[in-house]
Design a protein around this motif. Sequence first.
Motif, short mmCIF file in Angstrom:
data_model
loop_
_atom_site.label_atom_id
_atom_site.label_comp_id
_atom_site.label_asym_id
_atom_site.label_seq_id
_atom_site.Cartn_x
_atom_site.Cartn_y
_atom_site.Cartn_z
N VAL A 185 0.87 -1.18 0.00
CA VAL A 185 0.00 0.00 0.00
C VAL A 185 0.90 1.23 0.00
O VAL A 185 1.76 1.38 0.87
N VAL A 186 0.71 2.09 -1.00
CA VAL A 186 1.56 3.27 -1.17
C VAL A 186 0.70 4.52 -1.12
O VAL A 186 -0.36 4.58 -1.76
N LEU A 187 1.14 5.54 -0.38
CA LEU A 187 0.46 6.83 -0.32
C LEU A 187 1.34 7.88 -0.98
O LEU A 187 2.57 7.86 -0.82
N GLU A 188 0.71 8.79 -1.73
CA GLU A 188 1.47 9.86 -2.37
C GLU A 188 0.59 11.09 -2.56
O GLU A 188 -0.63 10.98 -2.71
N ASN A 189 1.21 12.25 -2.54
CA ASN A 189 0.53 13.51 -2.81
C ASN A 189 -0.03 13.54 -4.23
O ASN A 189 0.62 13.08 -5.17
N GLU A 190 -1.21 14.12 -4.40
CA GLU A 190 -1.89 14.08 -5.71
C GLU A 190 -1.13 14.86 -6.78
O GLU A 190 -1.12 14.45 -7.95
N ALA A 191 -0.50 15.99 -6.44
CA ALA A 191 0.26 16.73 -7.44
C ALA A 191 1.49 15.94 -7.87
O ALA A 191 1.87 15.95 -9.06
N ASN A 192 2.11 15.23 -6.95
CA ASN A 192 3.24 14.37 -7.29
C ASN A 192 2.82 13.27 -8.25
O ASN A 192 3.55 12.91 -9.19
N LEU A 193 1.63 12.73 -8.04
CA LEU A 193 1.13 11.67 -8.93
C LEU A 193 0.83 12.22 -10.32
O LEU A 193 1.05 11.53 -11.32
N SER A 194 0.35 13.46 -10.40
CA SER A 194 0.14 14.08 -11.71
C SER A 194 1.46 14.23 -12.45
O SER A 194 1.54 14.04 -13.67
N ALA A 195 2.53 14.57 -11.70
CA ALA A 195 3.84 14.69 -12.32
C ALA A 195 4.36 13.33 -12.80
O ALA A 195 4.96 13.22 -13.88
N ILE A 196 4.13 12.29 -12.01
CA ILE A 196 4.52 10.94 -12.41
C ILE A 196 3.76 10.53 -13.67
O ILE A 196 4.31 9.90 -14.58
N TYR A 197 2.47 10.89 -13.73
CA TYR A 197 1.67 10.60 -14.92
C TYR A 197 2.30 11.23 -16.16
O TYR A 197 2.43 10.58 -17.21
N GLU A 198 2.69 12.50 -16.07
CA GLU A 198 3.30 13.17 -17.21
C GLU A 198 4.58 12.44 -17.64
O GLU A 198 4.84 12.27 -18.83
N ARG A 199 5.35 12.02 -16.67
CA ARG A 199 6.62 11.35 -16.99
C ARG A 199 6.41 9.98 -17.63
O ARG A 199 7.09 9.63 -18.61
N ASP A 200 5.46 9.20 -17.12
CA ASP A 200 5.36 7.78 -17.49
C ASP A 200 4.27 7.45 -18.49
O ASP A 200 4.37 6.43 -19.18
N PHE A 201 3.23 8.28 -18.56
CA PHE A 201 2.09 7.98 -19.43
C PHE A 201 1.97 8.91 -20.63
O PHE A 201 1.41 8.52 -21.65
N ASN A 202 2.43 10.14 -20.49
CA ASN A 202 1.90 11.18 -21.36
C ASN A 202 2.93 11.85 -22.26
O ASN A 202 2.84 13.04 -22.53
N GLY A 203 3.91 11.08 -22.69
CA GLY A 203 4.81 11.61 -23.71
C GLY A 203 5.86 12.57 -23.22
O GLY A 203 6.52 13.24 -24.02
N ALA A 204 6.07 12.69 -21.89
CA ALA A 204 7.10 13.60 -21.39
C ALA A 204 8.42 12.88 -21.14
O ALA A 204 9.30 13.40 -20.48
#
Length: 394
Positions: A185-204
């Motif tokens: 079980v992992v907890l993370e701040n929502e803005a940090n997760l948005s940044a991870i999304y940009e890095r890993d999912f969204n062409g960044a």
Amino acid sequence: MVRRSMNRNQLHDQNLKFVLQQIFNNHPTSRIEISHQLNLNKSTVSSLYNTLMAEGYLTELGLGEASTAGGRKPTLVEINNSYGYTLTFDLGYRHLHALATWLDGSVWKYDRIDTKGQSIHEMVDRINQYITDLQREDTSSNGLLGICFSIHGIVFNNQVKTSPFIDMDGVNLEQVFSTAYQVPVVLENEANLSAIYERDFNGARQLNSTVTVSIHRGIGAGIILHRDLFRGEHGDAGEIGQTIADIQMDAADSPHPVHAEDIGSEDAIIQRIEDLKGVDNLDRAAIVKLYRERDPETMMTLANFAAAIGGMLYNLMRSLDPDAFFLNSPLVEELPELLTQIRAIFANLAQVEMSIELTKNARLATVLGGCSLITHRVLGLDHFELNFERPDAE
């Protein structure tokens, strides 16, 4: 730095992770391609491949095309989706966002559940019920593999440090759900997760350092520096909503700081327009409607908002020097002319060109970032780059 040589078991485990990473990032691939990419001999790759296949992580797709030099056709392989699934829950103020994803990051199920006014205990009960319902539908080999929680607050050492919008009332989410389901079980701040999304999912992926600014009830930033998430020493990095935008003196010469989110958050915008118009109970949809009707108070307030965000990005540029900015803002998404204004303010201040883009698929950005985080953990690839962007993704 003292460099220690690895023993045989350590080298085997490392190579096993490299092979798993290659298969995850290249759907589909083959043993011969993995051998070429990792510069490992074919017999080593075959042994590692067989280990992953025996553990159920892989599925074979049939034969691919032979190379131009001829020879046997390679067997194509990809991550086995039916191995199991992960879950991410975004604990929002009004809604619980739930995303179930298969092991390769593809979406199985997404739901938005109304939780406005509910306590954290009621939300925990709702999450448990959701998991129970999902388990009835699941036909995978291993079922639930891990859970990620997106927190609108500060997370440190996998615990909620502050939660301005939801009273956690002493609830330890990691303990409750790891005990109940025996999974990471992992907890993370929502803005940090948005940044991870940009890095890993969204062409960044071609960008080395980025800042994703999340503008909702408050303002936060997810910071990627040299491809890694930067949390700071105590989990407070990116809490830009609490930075000082102005200091006002009262009649007694006492300073009263004005924070960035007192000007630039959605809540601040709504409150300002309500005060100006002498109304209450406005929401984002009402603000958008007023703006499109060219309401003077709304246009002035949103012009000030654009200026505040443009200035904030300028300050972030000066302090962090990223390759690009992303804005995760439903309000700006609905009123793209605000993005034009923000870019103009930034360009005027910075006198340099820098990419400022809206986060694509903002509705799912946070939970998809959570998918990446928990998938890394489940696969034992926490410090490995995984590419969740697929050529056939919508």
